[in-house]
Design a protein around this motif. Structure first.
Motif, mmCIF file in Angstrom:
data_model
loop_
_atom_site.group_PDB
_atom_site.id
_atom_site.type_symbol
_atom_site.label_atom_id
_atom_site.label_comp_id
_atom_site.label_asym_id
_atom_site.label_seq_id
_atom_site.Cartn_x
_atom_site.Cartn_y
_atom_site.Cartn_z
ATOM 1 N N PRO A 45 10.207 3.118 2.452
ATOM 2 C CA PRO A 45 9.028 2.851 3.279
ATOM 3 C C PRO A 45 9.334 2.871 4.777
ATOM 4 O O PRO A 45 8.510 3.346 5.572
ATOM 5 N N SER A 48 9.380 6.366 5.873
ATOM 6 C CA SER A 48 8.029 6.937 5.913
ATOM 7 C C SER A 48 7.290 6.518 7.178
ATOM 8 O O SER A 48 6.579 7.326 7.780
ATOM 9 N N TRP A 204 5.451 6.806 0.073
ATOM 10 C CA TRP A 204 5.945 5.456 0.340
ATOM 11 C C TRP A 204 5.223 4.789 1.516
ATOM 12 O O TRP A 204 5.505 3.641 1.829
ATOM 13 N N GLN A 207 3.209 1.553 0.584
ATOM 14 C CA GLN A 207 4.130 0.427 0.399
ATOM 15 C C GLN A 207 4.609 -0.096 1.740
ATOM 16 O O GLN A 207 4.734 -1.312 1.942
#
Length: 315
Positions: A45, A48, A204, A207
């Motif tokens: 995450p 991302s 991701w 999240q």
């Protein structure tokens, strides 16, 4: 050439100097930032978020600059760069820094130059001198010292090998980017790379949004810092510095990133550098300098023009 012209205009080029200093500082600060954020944001995450922010800048630049569409073959290579040097580098580094200190990670990432040299030997049939082999030996010893001092040592899947995998991804991406940057410009290639990486990591992103809602303000600030400064602004400053000073003078200053990362981590993350990390880091930097100076002089004369707009990945 860029440097000699520039120095006739000013004995102290303030803006180019500040650009180089900014690049070195933000790329060094990225390592302790990555160490701090995984406590509340997981590695994927976090990657991302970083590339979602960088891709936003890339889209704005593409909309304003409107560069000519690159051929499909080059676009395919750019996509490969986004996967390898974007996704691969950031994910492996984030995972590795869950256990590897920021200072140690900074030194281990500098082995990217050795991977690039290995690519040149095995793929481009370049020849190493005795100095090059000596430099590689120094790097191997340095890597061994640093890795052995990290949790898990050099066991496959632990932190140090993951950071080395990140360095390998960086070297592979750099190798792919060299010709692309020369043909299409470093900013164009980087913009496409950022967008590809952001798209690949987008699963991701939800999240990441959830974790950032419960994370501390400091953690959220570091996550945003990674996307804005080391990735977007750091690259822009680096490209500007390359155009003014040339790749040789600017590139030599990048050796300051790893030791500066160790000092910043000491100051803001409380990571006291271990003596073995300092010794190993000095061996790595010494080896890299030898390989890229005394070890490959002939190769440097042959393809120095290919490196004029090269874009390294740091932090």
């Amino acid at each position: 050439m860029f440097y000699s012209v520039a120095m006739t205009k000013s004995t102290f080029p303030l803006i180019p100097t500040l650009s180089v200093a900014t690049t070195i500082f933000v790329w060094a600060a990225a390592f302790p930032a990555i160490t701090l954020t995984p406590k509340e944001i997981d590695p994927l995450p976090l990657a991302s978020v970083r590339f979602a922010i960088a891709a936003s800048f890339a889209v704005i630049w593409l909309a304003s600059a409107r560069p000519r569409m690159m051929p499909l073959a080059d676009l395919a290579l750019c996509i490969a760069c986004g996967i390898v040097s974007g996704v691969g580098y950031s994910v492996f580094l984030n995972l590795g820094q869950e256990t590897v200190s920021a200072g140690a990670a900074g030194f281990l990432v500098k082995t990217e130059s050795l991977w690039m040299a290995a690519f040149a030997v095995f793929l481009l049939k370049e020849r190493f001198t005795a100095w090059a082999w000596a430099g590689m030996l120094a790097c191997v010893v340095g890597v061994g010292l640093i890795a052995a001092a990290q949790p898990g040592g050099i066991t496959l899947g632990t932190g140090a090998p993951l950071v080395l995998a990140a360095a390998l991804c960086s070297a592979a991406g750099f190798t792919l980017q060299r010709g692309l940057a020369l043909r299409h410009g470093a900013l164009y290639v980087a913009a496409v790379t950022f967008i590809v990486a952001a798209l690949a990591l987008s699963p991701w992103l939800p999240q990441a949004a959830t974790q950032m809602q419960t994370a501390s303000t400091a953690t959220v600030a570091w996550a945003i810092f990674l996307g804005v400064f080391p990735t977007a602004i750091g690259l822009a400053c680096w490209v500007y510095a390359l155009g003014y000073f040339g790749v040789a003078r600017s590139g030599n200053l990048l050796y300051l990133v790893a030791p500066l990362a160790m000092l910043i981590a000491w100051a803001i993350a409380g990571e006291t550098p271990a003596l073995v990390t300092v010794i190993g880091g000095l061996l790595i930097l010494s080896g890299v300098i030898v390989v890229n100076s005394l070890g490959r002089k002939q190769a440097a004369r042959i393809d120095s023009t290919d490196k004029r707009e090269a874009v390294p990945v740091e932090g």
